[in-house]
Structures are given as structure tokens and as C-alpha cells.
Design an enzyme around this catalytic site. Structure first.
Site, PDB file in Angstrom:
ATOM      1  N   LYS A 148      -6.961 -22.295   7.123  1.00 41.22           N
ATOM      2  CA  LYS A 148      -6.377 -20.953   7.034  1.00 41.22           C
ATOM      3  C   LYS A 148      -5.417 -20.789   8.202  1.00 41.22           C
ATOM      4  CE  LYS A 148      -6.707 -17.071   4.634  1.00 41.22           C
ATOM      5  NZ  LYS A 148      -7.015 -16.817   3.217  1.00 41.22           N
ATOM      6  N   ASP A 188      -1.699 -14.728   1.633  1.00 39.15           N
ATOM      7  CA  ASP A 188      -2.887 -13.907   1.911  1.00 39.15           C
ATOM      8  C   ASP A 188      -2.310 -12.541   2.278  1.00 39.15           C
ATOM      9  OD1 ASP A 188      -6.010 -14.197   2.450  1.00 39.15           O
ATOM     10  OD2 ASP A 188      -5.259 -12.969   4.064  1.00 39.15           O
TER      11      ASP A 188
HETATM   12  P1  NDP Z   1      -2.065  -7.865   0.297  1.00 37.83           P
HETATM   13  O1  NDP Z   1      -1.337  -7.909   1.595  1.00 37.83           O
HETATM   14  O2  NDP Z   1      -1.315  -8.110  -0.941  1.00 37.83           O
HETATM   15  O3  NDP Z   1      -2.813  -6.459   0.152  1.00 37.83           O
HETATM   16  C1  NDP Z   1      -3.758  -6.039   1.078  1.00 37.83           C
HETATM   17  C2  NDP Z   1      -4.173  -4.632   0.716  1.00 37.83           C
HETATM   18  O4  NDP Z   1      -5.259  -4.254   1.538  1.00 37.83           O
HETATM   19  C3  NDP Z   1      -3.081  -3.590   0.976  1.00 37.83           C
HETATM   20  O5  NDP Z   1      -3.219  -2.534   0.079  1.00 37.83           O
HETATM   21  C4  NDP Z   1      -3.382  -3.157   2.408  1.00 37.83           C
HETATM   22  O6  NDP Z   1      -2.918  -1.849   2.729  1.00 37.83           O
HETATM   23  C5  NDP Z   1      -4.893  -3.188   2.412  1.00 37.83           C
HETATM   24  N1  NDP Z   1      -5.346  -3.483   3.768  1.00 37.83           N
HETATM   25  C6  NDP Z   1      -5.127  -4.622   4.481  1.00 37.83           C
HETATM   26  N2  NDP Z   1      -5.648  -4.519   5.710  1.00 37.83           N
HETATM   27  C7  NDP Z   1      -6.231  -3.311   5.753  1.00 37.83           C
HETATM   28  C8  NDP Z   1      -6.968  -2.629   6.742  1.00 37.83           C
HETATM   29  N3  NDP Z   1      -7.200  -3.175   7.945  1.00 37.83           N
HETATM   30  N4  NDP Z   1      -7.436  -1.391   6.432  1.00 37.83           N
HETATM   31  C9  NDP Z   1      -7.214  -0.836   5.220  1.00 37.83           C
HETATM   32  N5  NDP Z   1      -6.517  -1.446   4.245  1.00 37.83           N
HETATM   33  C10 NDP Z   1      -6.042  -2.650   4.504  1.00 37.83           C
HETATM   34  O7  NDP Z   1      -3.280  -8.904   0.460  1.00 37.83           O
HETATM   35  P2  NDP Z   1      -4.138  -9.609  -0.683  1.00 37.83           P
HETATM   36  O8  NDP Z   1      -4.329  -8.680  -1.811  1.00 37.83           O
HETATM   37  O9  NDP Z   1      -3.546 -10.940  -0.915  1.00 37.83           O
HETATM   38  O10 NDP Z   1      -5.520  -9.867   0.068  1.00 37.83           O
HETATM   39  C11 NDP Z   1      -6.580  -8.893   0.071  1.00 37.83           C
HETATM   40  C12 NDP Z   1      -7.881  -9.574   0.444  1.00 37.83           C
HETATM   41  O11 NDP Z   1      -8.175 -10.615  -0.498  1.00 37.83           O
HETATM   42  C13 NDP Z   1      -7.919 -10.256   1.814  1.00 37.83           C
HETATM   43  O12 NDP Z   1      -9.225 -10.195   2.337  1.00 37.83           O
HETATM   44  C14 NDP Z   1      -7.603 -11.708   1.477  1.00 37.83           C
HETATM   45  O13 NDP Z   1      -8.057 -12.601   2.463  1.00 37.83           O
HETATM   46  C15 NDP Z   1      -8.371 -11.855   0.175  1.00 37.83           C
HETATM   47  N6  NDP Z   1      -7.948 -12.954  -0.690  1.00 37.83           N
HETATM   48  C16 NDP Z   1      -6.662 -13.030  -1.150  1.00 37.83           C
HETATM   49  C17 NDP Z   1      -6.295 -14.062  -1.994  1.00 37.83           C
HETATM   50  C18 NDP Z   1      -4.944 -14.128  -2.622  1.00 37.83           C
HETATM   51  O14 NDP Z   1      -4.756 -14.988  -3.488  1.00 37.83           O
HETATM   52  N7  NDP Z   1      -4.000 -13.279  -2.275  1.00 37.83           N
HETATM   53  C19 NDP Z   1      -7.245 -15.149  -2.332  1.00 37.83           C
HETATM   54  C20 NDP Z   1      -8.597 -14.912  -1.872  1.00 37.83           C
HETATM   55  C21 NDP Z   1      -8.904 -13.865  -1.056  1.00 37.83           C
HETATM   56  P3  NDP Z   1      -1.633  -1.692   3.697  1.00 37.83           P
HETATM   57  O15 NDP Z   1      -0.495  -2.202   2.904  1.00 37.83           O
HETATM   58  O16 NDP Z   1      -1.592  -0.242   4.002  1.00 37.83           O
HETATM   59  O17 NDP Z   1      -1.941  -2.548   4.903  1.00 37.83           O
END
Ligand code: NDP
Length: 467
Positions: A148, A188
Site C-alpha cells: 500500500k 484508494d
Molecule cells: P474516495 O476518495 O473515492 O471516497 C472517500 C469517501 O469517504 C469520500 O466521500 C470522503 O469524503 C469520505 N471520507 C474520507 N475520509 C474521511 C474522513 N476522515 N471522515 C469522513 N469522511 C471521509 O475513496 P474510496 O471510495 O476509494 O475509498 C473508501 C474506503 O474504501 C477507504 O477505506 C479505502 O481504503 C477502501 N477501499 C477502496 C477500494 C477502491 O477500490 N477504491 C478498494 C478497497 C477498499 P470527503 O470527500 O469529504 O473527504
């Protein structure tokens, strides 16, 4: 900072999220070593603790894993890279960020795992994510190791050209560590198709190689694969459906709440709707929206993917929706909760509210979104719980399918790839379910995922000798 305390009868560890139970003696020393050698990395401690809790039953059955220090070897990353990322914003101001890549374990294949761009990123977070990734990738049954990376760079409010300059600077250092047979990053939090494009462009420019298999999540016109964008969210919904089927239930008529509104959340919502459920709330870091008619995906995608706006804009555009600034999305009653934003977003209080409101399933779309206390409470309440390393494995599994298509210069249809994804998620569920049974904890998918993932990696680690 994590601390460990010995009382007359039990030992407990205190982490940022509260107090977690003592570990069985057979793994306690390993955990103490991890605490000592990785001081201050509390998310990493939390992730290791959760796995070690499950592994005691394995070590009691397989003496060789203790003799050969298999668990200790898996808890130590093979390589950790930290580097400076200098870049200039549109006004000419110079910024210095920090880049990370933790190449955790390559016993099963090249390191594979995403890059996260978020101001909270530090070595402990990258290590927790890399550690989880090792087990997750093993569960997919694909030949991929775990790693990662990321940076404390905050993409929010940055122009396209600033994002491009940052990505180019980041890749200018990272490229020397990558390769389709060495280390293959993906997206991510904060890293989507746009960033993957800039990163791949710079890799190609420096190396003079069109090495499609060096990064996944690429655009469809330049080596990407159908379904990769949707894969993590779709996969989590398929996993939830498999859990429900095992209990003789389905999504039909169920209310769901999905936190976040990024890649995982949006496509999780899409698939839950297709499977007959209704998602009534989603969020971002500014607050959450409730829409009793069900989240309108067309509007959500436009707000988040085209306008790149905050979630309140959804409520401005949809009359049936209301916006709640701040607050906890877990106050919204639901049958199924799919945390899909970030780590430790469900604490004990949020878990208690979910249970009190009748939530029956918690399926982690994000990585480690539930604190250990929350997971403990779900266990006590009989809430069916799926850990992220199993439920969100659809993303990396489809990345492996993208690598397969890159290697064979082939392109599969959406339907074919989605069928593969659904089958993979069903298989992961079955494997976790059966392993939990075999190791004496029926229905405990946390134990099932940790043990099944560990056994797969441990066997390869042994076969490759002391390396
Ligand atoms: P994105 O950046 O596309 O979206 C993240 C979302 O979560 C946004 O809506 C963001 O809001 C919110 N968010 C992030 N950090 C915070 C925080 N500290 N507090 C509140 N809201 C938060 O990321 P992904 O959808 O790709 O990833 C989401 C999760 O899924 C993560 O844990 C990631 O590790 C996991 N994941 C992702 C994969 C993938 O293929 N993308 C694969 C496996 C796991 P804002 O924009 O306001 O920050």
C-alpha cells in the site's frame, strides 16, 4: 500512542479508540514486539491485534508456525519506502509532501495495493492498510502479494494542473520501485481515474515503456478494464447478498445506509439498489444526506464525479432529501450498514445506536471502518458482521483481472467480468464461513477471513524458504 497494561488477572491494550481485550498467550509476545518496534503507529497496532486475536486457534493447532516464526515474518513489511514529493501550486508556491510505499509481502505474487492521497496519511496508516491487503489479496485466490502507499497530499480544492504536477513528482520517485512483476499500485481515497492517468503517464515517460500491467484502475481507452471502477462497491454488495442468502434472507425491501460518497460508496449504492434494497443515506466529511425515497444515483454521481462538490449540493437538488451537517450517519435507522468512507468511522456509540435501531448486517466497504469496541458490540448483539478484508476484496480481485487482460492483450465484456466478480465474492464468503466453522467459531467472518487469508500466505512463505 498505544500502551499495554498488566493487571492481576488480565492484560489489556489501550489504543486511540479505547481499550481492547488481552490477547491469548500464544500471540501476546508477538503483539508486544509489534508495539515495541512500531511505536506510535496505532492503526497498524489495531490491524495486527485484530488478526492475532484470530490466529491463536491456528497456532495451537500448527506448532510449525510458532517454530518458524511465520506470524512474526508476516507482521514485518519486506520493504518500506519513504520519499520527498516537492511540487509547485498554480501561484508558484512550493510545497513539500511525503510519499510512502510499504511493500508488505510478496509470497503470493507482486505487491498489489492502492495509493491514498489524504492529509491524514502517515506510515502507520499505510502499514495498517498494507497489512490488511496481504490477507485480503490472499482471500481472492489470485496470485498477488500485498502493499500500500500514498501521501499526506490533500487533493481537495486543487486544480487539475496542480493534481497533475503532484502526481508527476510522486511518480518521479516511485517509478523505480514498480513493475508488473514487482509492485502494482492502484487507487484508494483521493486517487481515482484522473490521478491514475497522470501517474501512469509519468511512469511511461520516464521508463519509455507502455507497461499496462504496472498500475490498475486505468481508463478504458488506455488499458483499463470494464467493472474495475464499480468493483469494490459492487463486490461489497455481492458479499452482503451472500451473507443474507446464508441466513435465508435477501436485500429485497431492506433499508441500507452507506457512508461516504466516493468510489466504493457510489457503486455500493448502485448494486444494492439493483439487488432490491434501498439506500436512504450517504455522506462525505462535511455531513450526511437522508433521502427516504432512496439515493438518486444520477444526481449523486453528477455532484461527486462531475461537479466534485460537497454532499449538501445533493440535498439542494433533490426535494425529498435533507442535509445534516456533521453528526453521525449511523443515527439513521437501517437493516444493513455499509461503512465505505474511512477507518474507525463506527465507534462503540455508533455501533450501539445501529444495534438499538435494529441493524442486522454490517458489511465493511472501507478498510477497518469499525473500531475493535464496535466489532465486539456487534458480536455480543448477534449483528452479522463482514470485515473489510473480505467484503471489499472485489476491487483488488478485479484489478487482478485487469492485469490478466493486460498480459493477454485481451478485453472482456462488462457482463463476463461482473459474473467473475460475483463468483469471486461468493467464493470468499464461503471460504470465510467454512473456515470459521472449521476453527470452532461458526458465523464469525472476522476469524474466518483472518485464518483463511493467513493459511494461504503462510503456506507460500514456508515454500519459499527463509527469505
Ligand atoms: P474516495 O476518495 O473515492 O471516497 C472517500 C469517501 O469517504 C469520500 O466521500 C470522503 O469524503 C469520505 N471520507 C474520507 N475520509 C474521511 C474522513 N476522515 N471522515 C469522513 N469522511 C471521509 O475513496 P474510496 O471510495 O476509494 O475509498 C473508501 C474506503 O474504501 C477507504 O477505506 C479505502 O481504503 C477502501 N477501499 C477502496 C477500494 C477502491 O477500490 N477504491 C478498494 C478497497 C477498499 P470527503 O470527500 O469529504 O473527504
Amino acid at each position: 500512542m498505544t500502551s499495554t497494561t498488566m493487571t492481576s488477572t488480565t492484560m489489556t491494550s489501550t489504543t486511540a479508540t479505547g481499550t481492547i481485550p488481552a490477547l491469548p498467550p500464544v500471540v501476546e509476545r508477538i503483539y508486544e514486539d509489534v508495539l515495541r518496534r512500531n511505536a506510535g503507529e496505532r492503526e497498524f497496532h489495531q490491524a495486527v491485534h485484530e488478526v492475532l486475536e484470530s490466529l491463536a486457534v491456528v497456532l495451537n493447532r500448527h506448532r510449525e508456525y510458532t517454530d518458524l516464526k511465520t506470524v512474526e515474518r508476516i507482521c514485518e513489511p519486506e520493504r518500506q519506502i519513504i520519499f520527498r514529493v516537492p511540487w509547485q501550486d498554480d501561484r508558484g508556491e512550493v510545497h513539500i509532501n511525503r510519499g510512502f510505499r510499504v511493500e508488505f509481502n510478496s509470497a503470493l505474487g507482486p505487491y498489489k495495493g492502492g495509493l491514498r492521497f489524504h492529509p491524514s496519511v502517515n506510515l502507520g496508516i499505510v502499514k495498517f492498510l498494507g497489512f490488511e491487503q496481504v490477507f485480503k489479496n490472499a482471500l481472492t485466490g489470485m496470485p498477488i502479494g500485498g502493499g500500500k502507499g500514498g501521501s499526506d497530499f490533500d487533493p481537495k480544492g486543487r486544480s487539475d494542473t496542480e493534481i497533475m504536477r503532484f502526481c508527476q513528482s510522486f511518480m518521479t520517485e516511485l517509478y523505480r520501485h514498480l513493475g508488473e512483476y514487482t509492485d502494482v499500485p492502484a487507487g484508494d481515497i483521493g486517487v481515482g481515474a484522473r490521478e491514475i492517468g497522470y501517474l501512469f503517464g509519468q511512469y511511461k515517460r520516464i521508463t519509455n515503456r507502455y507497461e499496462s500491467g504496472v498500475i490498475t484502475g486505468k481508463g478504458l481507452g488506455w488499458g483499463g478494464a470494464l467493472v474495475r471502477t464499480e468493483a469494490t462497491g459492487y463486490g461489497a454488495a455481492f458479499f452482503a447478498a451472500a451473507m443474507m442468502a446464508a441466513a435465508g434472507e435477501s436485500f429485497d425491501g431492506r433499508r441500507a445506509v452507506v457512508s461516504g460518497s466516493g468510489n466504493v460508496a457510489v457503486y455500493g449504492i448502485e448494486k444494492i439498489h439493483q439487488l432490491g434494497g434501498t439506500v436512504v443515506a450517504c455522506s462525505d466529511s462535511s455531513g450526511y444526506v437522508v433521502d427516504e425515497k432512496g439515493i438518486d444515483l444520477e444526481v449523486l454521481k453528477h455532484v461527486k464525479e462531475v461537479q466534485r462538490a460537497r454532499i449538501d449540493v445533493y440535498a439542494e437538488r433533490v426535494p425529498s432529501a435533507s442535509f445534516v451537517p456533521g453528526g453521525s450517519i449511523w443515527d439513521v435507522p437501517c437493516d444493513v450498514a455499509v461503512p465505505s468512507a474511512t477507518q474507525n468511522e463506527i465507534d462503540r456509540d455508533a455501533a450501539a445506536t445501529l444495534v438499538r435501531n435494529g441493524c442486522r448486517y454490517v458489511v465493511e466497504g472501507a478498510n477497518m471502518p469499525s473500531t475493535p469496541e464496535a466489532v465486539g458490540l456487534f458480536r455480543e448483539a448477534g449483528t452479522r458482521f463482514a470485515p473489510g478484508k473480505a467484503a471489499n476484496a472485489g476491487g483488488v480481485a478485479t484489478s487482478a483481472l485487469e492485469m490478466q487482460q493486460n498480459a493477454s492483450r485481451d478485453r472482456w465484456t462488462f457482463e463476463h467480468t461482473e459474473d467473475r466478480l460475483e463468483e469471486i465474492m461468493r467464493d470468499i464468503h464461503t471460504r470465510c464461513f467454512e473456515t470459521a466453522d472449521e476453527y470452532g467459531s461458526p458465523g464469525d467472518l472476522v476469524l474466518g477471513a483472518n485464518v483463511a487469508g493467513f493459511l494461504e500466505v503462510a503456506e507460500a512463505v514456508h515454500a519459499l524458504g527463509l527469505v
